[in-house]
Design an enzyme around this catalytic site. Structure first.
Site, PDB file in Angstrom:
ATOM      1  N   GLY A   8       0.816  -1.218   0.000  1.00 37.95           N
ATOM      2  CA  GLY A   8       0.000   0.000   0.000  1.00 37.95           C
ATOM      3  C   GLY A   8       0.844   1.259   0.000  1.00 37.95           C
ATOM      4  N   ASP A  54      -3.324  -7.241  -6.375  1.00 35.87           N
ATOM      5  CA  ASP A  54      -4.327  -7.300  -5.307  1.00 35.87           C
ATOM      6  C   ASP A  54      -3.879  -8.396  -4.349  1.00 35.87           C
ATOM      7  OD1 ASP A  54      -6.369  -7.653  -3.553  1.00 35.87           O
ATOM      8  OD2 ASP A  54      -7.961  -7.705  -5.063  1.00 35.87           O
ATOM      9  N   SER A 134      -3.992  -0.073  14.042  1.00 32.10           N
ATOM     10  CA  SER A 134      -4.832   1.110  14.240  1.00 32.10           C
ATOM     11  C   SER A 134      -5.155   1.205  15.727  1.00 32.10           C
ATOM     12  CB  SER A 134      -6.132   0.988  13.458  1.00 32.10           C
ATOM     13  OG  SER A 134      -7.085   1.928  13.927  1.00 32.10           O
ATOM     14  N   TYR A 147     -13.194  -3.861  10.998  1.00 32.79           N
ATOM     15  CA  TYR A 147     -11.904  -3.162  10.953  1.00 32.79           C
ATOM     16  C   TYR A 147     -11.183  -3.295  12.295  1.00 32.79           C
ATOM     17  CZ  TYR A 147      -8.612   0.707  10.166  1.00 32.79           C
ATOM     18  OH  TYR A 147      -7.475   1.470  10.024  1.00 32.79           O
ATOM     19  N   ALA A 149     -11.595  -5.546  14.577  1.00 34.27           N
ATOM     20  CA  ALA A 149     -11.207  -6.942  14.818  1.00 34.27           C
ATOM     21  C   ALA A 149      -9.927  -7.298  14.063  1.00 34.27           C
ATOM     22  CB  ALA A 149     -12.348  -7.877  14.398  1.00 34.27           C
ATOM     23  N   ILE A 180      -5.172  10.014  11.029  1.00 32.89           N
ATOM     24  CA  ILE A 180      -4.102  10.515  10.173  1.00 32.89           C
ATOM     25  C   ILE A 180      -4.736  11.105   8.912  1.00 32.89           C
ATOM     26  CG2 ILE A 180      -1.953   9.915   8.988  1.00 32.89           C
ATOM     27  CD1 ILE A 180      -1.868   9.370  12.051  1.00 32.89           C
TER      28      ILE A 180
HETATM   29  P1  NAP Z   1      -5.046   4.845   2.030  1.00 33.97           P
HETATM   30  O1  NAP Z   1      -4.643   6.252   1.869  1.00 33.97           O
HETATM   31  O2  NAP Z   1      -6.475   4.460   1.799  1.00 33.97           O
HETATM   32  O3  NAP Z   1      -4.087   3.924   1.125  1.00 33.97           O
HETATM   33  C1  NAP Z   1      -4.266   2.535   1.129  1.00 33.97           C
HETATM   34  C2  NAP Z   1      -3.146   1.873   0.340  1.00 33.97           C
HETATM   35  O4  NAP Z   1      -3.319   0.442   0.400  1.00 33.97           O
HETATM   36  C3  NAP Z   1      -3.164   2.245  -1.129  1.00 33.97           C
HETATM   37  O5  NAP Z   1      -1.832   2.274  -1.601  1.00 33.97           O
HETATM   38  C4  NAP Z   1      -3.921   1.064  -1.766  1.00 33.97           C
HETATM   39  O6  NAP Z   1      -3.622   0.872  -3.153  1.00 33.97           O
HETATM   40  C5  NAP Z   1      -3.375  -0.077  -0.938  1.00 33.97           C
HETATM   41  N1  NAP Z   1      -4.236  -1.267  -0.932  1.00 33.97           N
HETATM   42  C6  NAP Z   1      -5.473  -1.397  -0.377  1.00 33.97           C
HETATM   43  N2  NAP Z   1      -5.942  -2.634  -0.590  1.00 33.97           N
HETATM   44  C7  NAP Z   1      -4.999  -3.299  -1.287  1.00 33.97           C
HETATM   45  C8  NAP Z   1      -4.909  -4.617  -1.844  1.00 33.97           C
HETATM   46  N3  NAP Z   1      -5.893  -5.497  -1.719  1.00 33.97           N
HETATM   47  N4  NAP Z   1      -3.786  -4.955  -2.528  1.00 33.97           N
HETATM   48  C9  NAP Z   1      -2.773  -4.056  -2.679  1.00 33.97           C
HETATM   49  N5  NAP Z   1      -2.790  -2.815  -2.170  1.00 33.97           N
HETATM   50  C10 NAP Z   1      -3.900  -2.431  -1.499  1.00 33.97           C
HETATM   51  O7  NAP Z   1      -4.730   4.323   3.517  1.00 33.97           O
HETATM   52  P2  NAP Z   1      -3.947   5.043   4.722  1.00 33.97           P
HETATM   53  O8  NAP Z   1      -4.875   5.966   5.396  1.00 33.97           O
HETATM   54  O9  NAP Z   1      -2.619   5.516   4.282  1.00 33.97           O
HETATM   55  O10 NAP Z   1      -3.782   3.790   5.703  1.00 33.97           O
HETATM   56  C11 NAP Z   1      -2.649   2.933   5.626  1.00 33.97           C
HETATM   57  C12 NAP Z   1      -2.731   1.940   6.782  1.00 33.97           C
HETATM   58  O11 NAP Z   1      -2.845   2.670   8.014  1.00 33.97           O
HETATM   59  C13 NAP Z   1      -3.968   1.028   6.719  1.00 33.97           C
HETATM   60  O12 NAP Z   1      -3.636  -0.265   7.152  1.00 33.97           O
HETATM   61  C14 NAP Z   1      -4.929   1.688   7.693  1.00 33.97           C
HETATM   62  O13 NAP Z   1      -5.851   0.765   8.242  1.00 33.97           O
HETATM   63  C15 NAP Z   1      -3.977   2.222   8.738  1.00 33.97           C
HETATM   64  N6  NAP Z   1      -4.531   3.333   9.527  1.00 33.97           N
HETATM   65  C16 NAP Z   1      -4.873   4.505   8.933  1.00 33.97           C
HETATM   66  C17 NAP Z   1      -5.397   5.522   9.724  1.00 33.97           C
HETATM   67  C18 NAP Z   1      -5.797   6.848   9.149  1.00 33.97           C
HETATM   68  O14 NAP Z   1      -6.353   7.683   9.909  1.00 33.97           O
HETATM   69  N7  NAP Z   1      -5.560   7.145   7.891  1.00 33.97           N
HETATM   70  C19 NAP Z   1      -5.591   5.337  11.091  1.00 33.97           C
HETATM   71  C20 NAP Z   1      -5.228   4.114  11.649  1.00 33.97           C
HETATM   72  C21 NAP Z   1      -4.696   3.120  10.853  1.00 33.97           C
HETATM   73  P3  NAP Z   1      -4.462   1.737  -4.289  1.00 33.97           P
HETATM   74  O15 NAP Z   1      -4.007   3.158  -4.154  1.00 33.97           O
HETATM   75  O16 NAP Z   1      -4.087   1.173  -5.593  1.00 33.97           O
HETATM   76  O17 NAP Z   1      -5.915   1.579  -3.940  1.00 33.97           O
END
Ligand code: NAP
Length: 239
Positions: A8, A54, A134, A147, A149, A180
């Site tokens: 990701g 994926d 998270s 999420y 879980a 974030i």
């Molecule tokens: P994001 O901006 O939505 O980006 C998600 C990334 O994961 C993208 O690069 C996406 O690729 C990739 N991805 C999703 N499903 C995939 C799959 N099946 N195969 C390959 N790649 C996949 O997410 P983020 O906010 O940066 O979050 C990153 C991590 O931090 C996640 O695990 C999230 O649960 C965790 N987190 C985030 C927050 C927050 O507030 N943002 C808080 C707590 C935890 P594409 O761009 O091609 O879709």
């Protein structure tokens, strides 16, 4: 110069991790699912290799790791399990397919990627795995049961795998972001953002770079005696 694989990495926190490792001169490969333009921009800006897959499909995950190791010229030394999806709604309204998608992407993917890189790390008697959980994995979130879980599952996986791999010189840790500022939280309006800032001791949303800094530290030589730990990067929100 280490060989790094980040899931990701095309957006948000993963992108910030790609930038942080690349800025240190590491060789970086990252996996993304669908957004080709974003991925190409990150690759062009950092010199990292973008791999489209994926990885909620175990065969795709295996193929992605093999492609990364070929391009990086060796086995993965640092794995950052960052890819994830959110899902909001009442549990009673969730379909089987939605449940599976959240579990497959947030938890099974970490298993698939760890399984694929561990033998190389064991052979090298060193390695770093950092899972991105998270704060909801610690506290639970209403209307985000699946999420929460999966993120709680990453906590257990981190601690158990740390015990399993410690004797092989490999550390396994988890960072737990709070709110974030990424695409995942883009739907929050100004009112919600203001409430989050008020509830957060540090008084602001986190940035992807805040999380990447913790991931970088846990991947560094300086963190060689830290394993099985869950580190909040939440401005104090989950304390
Ligand atoms: P994001 O901006 O939505 O980006 C998600 C990334 O994961 C993208 O690069 C996406 O690729 C990739 N991805 C999703 N499903 C995939 C799959 N099946 N195969 C390959 N790649 C996949 O997410 P983020 O906010 O940066 O979050 C990153 C991590 O931090 C996640 O695990 C999230 O649960 C965790 N987190 C985030 C927050 C927050 O507030 N943002 C808080 C707590 C935890 P594409 O761009 O091609 O879709």
């Amino acid at each position: 110069m280490r060989r790094i694989l980040i899931s990701g990495g095309s957006r948000g926190i993963g992108r910030a991790c790609v930038e942080a490792f690349a800025a240190c001169g590491d060789q970086v490969a990252f996996i993304y699912r669908s957004r080709d333009e974003e991925a190409a921009r990150v690759a062009a800006a950092t010199g990292a290799l973008a791999i489209k897959a994926d990885i909620s499909d175990p065969n795709e995950a295996r193929r992605a790791v093999a492609a990364a190791e070929t391009a990086l010229g060796g086995t993965v030394e640092v794995l950052v399990n960052n890819a994830g999806v959110a899902h909001s709604g009442l549990l009673q309204d969730m379909t089987d397919a939605e449940w599976r998608q959240v579990c497959d992407t947030n938890l099974s993917v970490a298993f698939y990627l760890c399984r694929a890189v561990i033998s190389g790390m064991v052979a090298a008697h060193s390695g770093r795995i950092v899972n991105v959980g998270s704060m909801w994995g610690k506290t639970g979130a209403s209307c985000e049961v699946a999420y929460s879980a999966t993120k709680a599952g990453l906590r257990g996986m981190t601690m158990a795998l740390a015990k399993e791999l410690g004797p092989s010189g490999i550390t396994v840790n988890c960072v737990e972001p709070g709110f974030i500022d990424t695409d995942m939280t883009a739907e929050f309006d100004d009112e919600v953002r203001a409430v989050v800032c008020e509830d957060t001791p540090m008084g602001r949303l986190g940035t992807p770079a805040d999380v990447a800094a913790a991931v970088s530290f846990l991947s560094s030589d300086a963190a060689g005696f830290i394993t099985g730990q869950i580190i909040g990067v939440d401005g104090g929100l989950a304390v």
